[in-house]
Design an enzyme around this catalytic site. Structure first.
Site, short mmCIF file in Angstrom:
data_model
loop_
_atom_site.label_atom_id
_atom_site.label_comp_id
_atom_site.label_asym_id
_atom_site.label_seq_id
_atom_site.Cartn_x
_atom_site.Cartn_y
_atom_site.Cartn_z
CG ASP A 32 -3.45 9.43 2.29
OD1 ASP A 32 -2.31 9.36 1.55
OD2 ASP A 32 -3.24 9.59 3.41
CD GLU A 33 -0.67 5.91 1.10
OE1 GLU A 33 -1.57 6.82 1.50
OE2 GLU A 33 0.18 5.57 1.61
CB VAL A 34 -4.14 3.19 2.11
CG1 VAL A 34 -3.05 3.51 3.01
CG2 VAL A 34 -4.90 1.98 2.91
CG ASP A 35 -9.73 5.74 5.61
OD1 ASP A 35 -9.27 5.81 6.55
OD2 ASP A 35 -11.24 5.84 5.48
CG ASP A 36 -4.67 1.07 8.45
OD1 ASP A 36 -5.59 0.46 8.57
OD2 ASP A 36 -3.62 1.09 8.85
CB THR A 37 -6.48 3.72 12.00
OG1 THR A 37 -5.63 4.89 12.01
CG2 THR A 37 -5.54 2.54 12.31
CB THR B 291 -3.72 10.14 8.26
OG1 THR B 291 -2.84 9.16 9.13
CG2 THR B 291 -3.11 10.97 7.29
CE LYS C 191 -4.56 -1.18 5.03
NZ LYS C 191 -3.48 -1.21 5.79
CD1 TRP D 286 4.70 5.28 -2.82
CD2 TRP D 286 3.17 5.22 -4.62
NE1 TRP D 286 3.28 5.28 -2.54
CE2 TRP D 286 2.33 5.29 -3.70
CE3 TRP D 286 2.72 5.11 -5.82
CZ2 TRP D 286 0.92 4.96 -3.63
CZ3 TRP D 286 1.22 5.07 -5.67
CH2 TRP D 286 0.48 5.09 -4.58
P1 5GP Z 1 -4.23 5.89 8.73
O1 5GP Z 1 -4.23 4.87 9.78
O2 5GP Z 1 -4.18 7.07 9.66
O3 5GP Z 1 -5.61 5.71 8.11
O4 5GP Z 1 -3.30 5.71 7.94
C1 5GP Z 1 -2.15 6.26 8.06
C2 5GP Z 1 -0.99 6.17 7.14
O5 5GP Z 1 -0.33 4.97 7.16
C3 5GP Z 1 -1.49 6.12 5.59
O6 5GP Z 1 -1.75 7.58 4.94
C4 5GP Z 1 -0.39 5.52 4.78
O7 5GP Z 1 0.59 6.19 4.56
C5 5GP Z 1 0.05 4.54 6.18
N1 5GP Z 1 -0.71 3.08 5.69
C6 5GP Z 1 -1.70 2.66 6.23
N2 5GP Z 1 -1.89 1.50 6.03
C7 5GP Z 1 -1.05 1.16 5.02
C8 5GP Z 1 -0.76 -0.04 3.94
O8 5GP Z 1 -1.49 -0.94 4.07
N3 5GP Z 1 0.25 0.29 3.28
C9 5GP Z 1 1.18 1.17 3.38
N4 5GP Z 1 2.04 1.17 2.55
N5 5GP Z 1 0.94 2.25 3.87
C10 5GP Z 1 -0.05 2.14 4.87
#
Ligand code: 5GP
Length: 228
Positions: free
Chosen positions: A110-115, A118, A159, A206
């Site tokens: 995946d591109e980013v691990d935020d919370t 996912t 993050k 993208w």
């Molecule tokens: P999670 O919070 O589940 O780790 O991230 C969920 C999804 O939110 C990521 O797969 C991504 O698509 C989107 N996302 C989270 N943080 C960002 C960010 O800083 N930039 C973008 N473009 N998408 C994000």
């Protein structure tokens, strides 16, 4: 996102180079047989990574399978069940998902691990597919097949923030080794991240309809950062 300040624009070249730097380690330590890209942000990174992995893992046909996941607004203090309800599938592996995964070293991209919700959802659901397939196999074969099935995770950006979901640790076939590029081990030994970043909103190329403007903003972000 209310708690996030600022944006960071990242370019195709940034991402390409982060992936290039990480890939030898992932090839050496995990050596995936199959990639599962989480759409849409994981598609480009998975495709680029395959180019570099092919240089490391010779003679391997590295398939990229796609899944689509979308996150609802977070629920405060959500438990595991709520996390499952917050993430919705927009696309999944076909009816042979378990067959496809069983016995493989599977790299989720995946591109980013935020919370982390996912990734948590993806891993938990892929595990269910594997278990469903295992239940169709003779009991005498199950242990070896389970042990041969391994999951790894690669994200371009991680993050630096408290995560709202823990990756499942009760899965015997989950072996993931996470290493951040810039500062070695992150303390989390369960995935590979291209780069640890602050809790800012990342703008990916993208998503842009004007790539020249995007690249200009990325340059500004970089010079602002280096001036700090
Ligand atoms: P999670 O919070 O589940 O780790 O991230 C969920 C999804 O939110 C990521 O797969 C991504 O698509 C989107 N996302 C989270 N943080 C960002 C960010 O800083 N930039 C973008 N473009 N998408 C994000």
């Amino acid at each position: 996102m209310a708690n996030q300040v600022g944006h960071l624009h990242v370019t195709y070249n940034n991402i390409h180079n982060l992936i290039k730097e990480c890939t030898p380690k992932i090839g050496d330590e995990f050596n995936p047989d199959l990639m599962v890209a989480i759409g849409g942000g994981g598609f480009f990174p998975a495709r680029v990574m395959r180019t570099f992995l092919r240089g490391v893992t010779k003679n391997k046909t590295l398939q990229i399978q796609a899944i689509g996941l979308s996150l609802y607004e977070p629920v405060e203090g959500g438990n595991e069940d709520q996390i499952g309800q917050e993430v919705i599938r927009t696309q999944w592996l076909g009816p042979n998902a378990g067959k496809l995964l069983l016995g493989k070293r599977v790299l989720i991209v995946d591109e980013v691990d935020d919370t982390r919700k996912t990734l948590h959802y993806a891993l938990s659901e892929l595990k269910k597919d594997v278990e469903a397939e295992l239940s169709t196999r003779p009991e005498s074969e199950r242990e070896a097949l389970r042990a041969a099935t391994k999951f790894g995770i690669f994200v371009v950006h991680n993050k630096k923030k408290p995560k709202l979901a823990e990756l499942p640790r009760d899965i015997p076939y989950v072996i993931t080794i996470f290493i951040a590029r810039s500062n070695g081990k992150t303390g989390n030994d369960r995935y590979y991240a291209g780069e640890d970043v602050d809790d800012v909103w990342l703008d990916y190329p993208w998503e842009s309809t004007n790539i020249e403007e995007h690249d200009r903003l990325a340059m500004l972000d970089r010079s602002r950062k280096s001036g700090q």
